[in-house]
Design a protein around this motif. Sequence first.
Motif, PDB file in Angstrom:
ATOM      1  N   CYS A  40      18.368  61.364  56.471  1.00  0.00           N
ATOM      2  CA  CYS A  40      18.071  62.793  56.554  1.00  0.00           C
ATOM      3  C   CYS A  40      18.764  63.358  57.783  1.00  0.00           C
ATOM      4  CB  CYS A  40      16.570  63.031  56.664  1.00  0.00           C
ATOM      5  SG  CYS A  40      15.631  62.436  55.245  1.00  0.00           S
ATOM      6  N   ALA A  41      19.201  64.600  57.659  1.00  0.00           N
ATOM      7  CA  ALA A  41      19.851  65.245  58.793  1.00  0.00           C
ATOM      8  C   ALA A  41      18.837  65.613  59.876  1.00  0.00           C
ATOM      9  CB  ALA A  41      20.611  66.487  58.332  1.00  0.00           C
ATOM     10  N   ILE A  42      17.585  65.879  59.475  1.00  0.00           N
ATOM     11  CA  ILE A  42      16.545  66.207  60.450  1.00  0.00           C
ATOM     12  C   ILE A  42      15.403  65.208  60.319  1.00  0.00           C
ATOM     13  CG2 ILE A  42      17.139  68.664  60.464  1.00  0.00           C
ATOM     14  CD1 ILE A  42      14.561  69.135  58.821  1.00  0.00           C
ATOM     15  N   SER A  43      14.620  65.076  61.355  1.00  0.00           N
ATOM     16  CA  SER A  43      13.470  64.173  61.341  1.00  0.00           C
ATOM     17  C   SER A  43      12.232  64.906  60.831  1.00  0.00           C
ATOM     18  CB  SER A  43      13.205  63.648  62.745  1.00  0.00           C
ATOM     19  OG  SER A  43      12.788  64.711  63.584  1.00  0.00           O
ATOM     20  N   ALA A  44      11.192  64.141  60.551  1.00  0.00           N
ATOM     21  CA  ALA A  44       9.919  64.724  60.135  1.00  0.00           C
ATOM     22  C   ALA A  44       9.356  65.606  61.250  1.00  0.00           C
ATOM     23  CB  ALA A  44       8.927  63.631  59.760  1.00  0.00           C
TER      24      ALA A  44
END
Length: 98
Positions: A40-44
């Motif tokens: 994923c490009a961003i984290s949770a």
Amino acid sequence: MTRTHITIAALVLLACASGASASASAPYQPHNPITAHSQCAISAAKAGKIASQLYGGKVIDVKQVNANGRTAFRVKLLQPNGRIHSVLIDANSGKPLQ
């Protein structure tokens, strides 16, 4: 009650009270094992921050989901009025999904 029973009861109450206050004041930490291994490009955590900034409220849960074939994070926010607002954040762009 004997002195032993009172002492044990007091220790149990103290342990429960200290555990509850520590968890209530600690900031939300995502604990989804899927997130740690996916691309994923961003984290949770970033998805939670984006959702909170856009919609307000406190992040109470973040889960990675499949939304119409796209990887996204479902972020649940606790609103000031007590309601829970759920929003999907695209895991690649960081933008909310409709």
